[in-house]
Design a protein around this motif. Sequence first.
Motif, PDB file in Angstrom:
ATOM      1  N   GLU A 331       0.864  -1.180   0.000  1.00 10.48           N
ATOM      2  CA  GLU A 331       0.000   0.000   0.000  1.00 10.48           C
ATOM      3  C   GLU A 331       0.904   1.234   0.000  1.00 10.48           C
ATOM      4  O   GLU A 331       1.838   1.321   0.791  1.00 10.48           O
ATOM      5  CB  GLU A 331      -0.873   0.039   1.264  1.00 10.48           C
ATOM      6  CG  GLU A 331      -1.881  -1.073   1.379  1.00 10.48           C
ATOM      7  CD  GLU A 331      -3.089  -0.872   0.477  1.00 10.48           C
ATOM      8  OE1 GLU A 331      -3.289   0.261  -0.021  1.00 10.48           O
ATOM      9  OE2 GLU A 331      -3.828  -1.849   0.285  1.00 10.48           O
ATOM     10  N   THR A 334       1.371   2.882   3.375  1.00  8.12           N
ATOM     11  CA  THR A 334       2.273   2.171   4.281  1.00  8.12           C
ATOM     12  C   THR A 334       3.726   2.490   3.940  1.00  8.12           C
ATOM     13  O   THR A 334       4.558   2.714   4.827  1.00  8.12           O
ATOM     14  CB  THR A 334       2.047   0.647   4.185  1.00  8.12           C
ATOM     15  OG1 THR A 334       0.657   0.377   4.347  1.00  8.12           O
ATOM     16  CG2 THR A 334       2.836  -0.100   5.242  1.00  8.12           C
ATOM     17  N   MET A 362      -2.220  -1.927  14.795  1.00  4.91           N
ATOM     18  CA  MET A 362      -3.232  -1.514  13.821  1.00  4.91           C
ATOM     19  C   MET A 362      -4.336  -2.571  13.734  1.00  4.91           C
ATOM     20  O   MET A 362      -5.515  -2.251  13.746  1.00  4.91           O
ATOM     21  CB  MET A 362      -2.561  -1.320  12.450  1.00  4.91           C
ATOM     22  CG  MET A 362      -3.287  -0.382  11.540  1.00  4.91           C
ATOM     23  SD  MET A 362      -2.201   0.365  10.302  1.00  4.91           S
ATOM     24  CE  MET A 362      -1.595  -1.045   9.421  1.00  4.91           C
ATOM     25  N   ASN A 363      -3.938  -3.838  13.689  1.00  2.00           N
ATOM     26  CA  ASN A 363      -4.923  -4.927  13.649  1.00  2.00           C
ATOM     27  C   ASN A 363      -5.760  -4.976  14.917  1.00  2.00           C
ATOM     28  O   ASN A 363      -6.975  -5.123  14.864  1.00  2.00           O
ATOM     29  CB  ASN A 363      -4.226  -6.282  13.474  1.00  2.00           C
ATOM     30  CG  ASN A 363      -3.698  -6.459  12.067  1.00  2.00           C
ATOM     31  OD1 ASN A 363      -4.163  -5.812  11.136  1.00  2.00           O
ATOM     32  ND2 ASN A 363      -2.708  -7.320  11.913  1.00  2.00           N
ATOM     33  N   ARG A 367      -7.563   0.190  13.566  1.00  5.73           N
ATOM     34  CA  ARG A 367      -7.245   1.460  12.897  1.00  5.73           C
ATOM     35  C   ARG A 367      -6.628   1.159  11.544  1.00  5.73           C
ATOM     36  O   ARG A 367      -6.317   0.011  11.230  1.00  5.73           O
ATOM     37  CB  ARG A 367      -6.253   2.269  13.752  1.00  5.73           C
ATOM     38  CG  ARG A 367      -6.743   2.510  15.178  1.00  5.73           C
ATOM     39  CD  ARG A 367      -7.665   3.698  15.282  1.00  5.73           C
ATOM     40  NE  ARG A 367      -6.966   4.972  15.127  1.00  5.73           N
ATOM     41  CZ  ARG A 367      -6.512   5.702  16.155  1.00  5.73           C
ATOM     42  NH1 ARG A 367      -6.614   5.255  17.386  1.00  5.73           N
ATOM     43  NH2 ARG A 367      -5.944   6.875  15.932  1.00  5.73           N
ATOM     44  N   THR A 368      -6.456   2.205  10.720  1.00  4.74           N
ATOM     45  CA  THR A 368      -5.890   2.031   9.386  1.00  4.74           C
ATOM     46  C   THR A 368      -4.615   2.858   9.255  1.00  4.74           C
ATOM     47  O   THR A 368      -4.332   3.691  10.124  1.00  4.74           O
ATOM     48  CB  THR A 368      -6.877   2.526   8.318  1.00  4.74           C
ATOM     49  OG1 THR A 368      -7.101   3.928   8.540  1.00  4.74           O
ATOM     50  CG2 THR A 368      -8.187   1.779   8.380  1.00  4.74           C
TER      51      THR A 368
END
Length: 483
Positions: A331, A334, A362-363, A367-368
């Motif tokens: 991504e 990222t 994050m997982n 959240r993203t």
Amino acid sequence: MAYTIEGSTGPWEVVVGLEVHAQVISQSKLFSGAATAYGASPNSQVSFVDAAFPGMLPVPNREAIAQAVRTGLGLNAKINLMSRFDRKNYFYADLPQGYQISQFEHPIVGTGVVEIELSDGSTKEVGITRLHLEQDAGKSLHDQHPTKSFIDLNRSGVALMEIVSEPDIRSPEEAGAYIKKLRSILRYLGTCDGNMEEGSLRADVNVSVRKAGEAYRTRCEVKNVNSVRFVMQAVEVEALRQIAVWEGGGEVQQETRLFDPNRGETRSMRSKEDAHDYRYFPDPDLLPVVLEQGWVDGLWAALPELPDAKQARFMAEYGLSRYDAGVLVAEQATALFFESVAKGRDAKIAANWVTGDFFAAMNRTGRTIEDPPVSAAALGQLLDLMADSTINGKIAKEVFEAMVETGKGPAAIVDERVLRQVTDTGAIDAAVDAVIAANPEKVAEYRSGKDKLFGFFVGNVMKAMAGKGNPALVNAALKAKLG
Ligand code: MN
């Protein structure tokens, strides 16, 4: 090792080609000025062209054409300077024109290639046959009324890119890797948002099976599969079904099938049409699309750095493994996050933190990367506190968790919780002396050659110092005193 499925007659090879429909990111439709926003109320984004009123004329959307060309360039594909729109004739309740404007003989993009990476670290090239532009159809709603079906034409006329691969894919894993890579490239390019749940990206999966060395056998097309996992499952269950047909003495019929994720099976939908059934002919309302090489070159020059190039750069510039670099570039956001953490710091440590504790947080928090649990700047500050020996690696993990929980910066947490690393040799010596005094038998064992016990002493000194001892100084003091 090539992937095969074991049948009662021995191993079978699986042959897969994908046709992916990708919705073009564009303010308006392919041939009208109507809006394309997702989730608008039914029939609120429909022009007379989209509703196929008699006498309306389609006008090509320049931006949609540019998006198709950008995508072709991103797929390392040949851009056709002359392409043409054709009518693909069929009747469907949500297709008021009675035909779809598509490209048949002269697509805008020709052959290209996508490189995929597999879990064993190997890479493989999947050929792209073509990419063409076409209109999407409307949507029939069957669940709004007990006896009636409704039609929503908002999607009617939205620009789609149909990206057709060669039958180069040989396993469910390769099919999944291909669609993930394609989606990543489209997102980098900004030509399709790749959102499979909203239907912006859907795959028709062509599957056949054969014995090693044979020519291709008859294939079936599994229509409109809308997640990576379902694509992989569809390949597997359809291959198993076909193997059972062949091994039962039957013959696979060319047809269009539907994948039912709840039952994990494919079902026949209709016998497959051939191209001639659609009576393709050049759309008389539209001139051929003629592009200037200079315009194409301009689009090429403005392309962003794409995943493959970024991965290669991350390996060369930061010394990352191929795998880590691949994870970080999947991504764009990222990759950006990582680079801002790594800038001016040890890149390998940064990569470990981003792919390790940060991804886990994050997982866990849901959240993203766009709304991260810890900002890149704050994570960078945490790495700085380790680099200048304010805290050790173990305490850093504790500080990181507190950052996720409280949203505070690392320095504030270290001060508040008094986590600063102890480098005062007096305090370290005192802790070491106490541990040695409390464990005379272990000391004797160690001195008689049981080296492994060193870890026991380190652990106990650290425990006595609430984890805050400077590891190098603790080791040195222990070594000196245990002699
Ligand atoms: Mn199509």
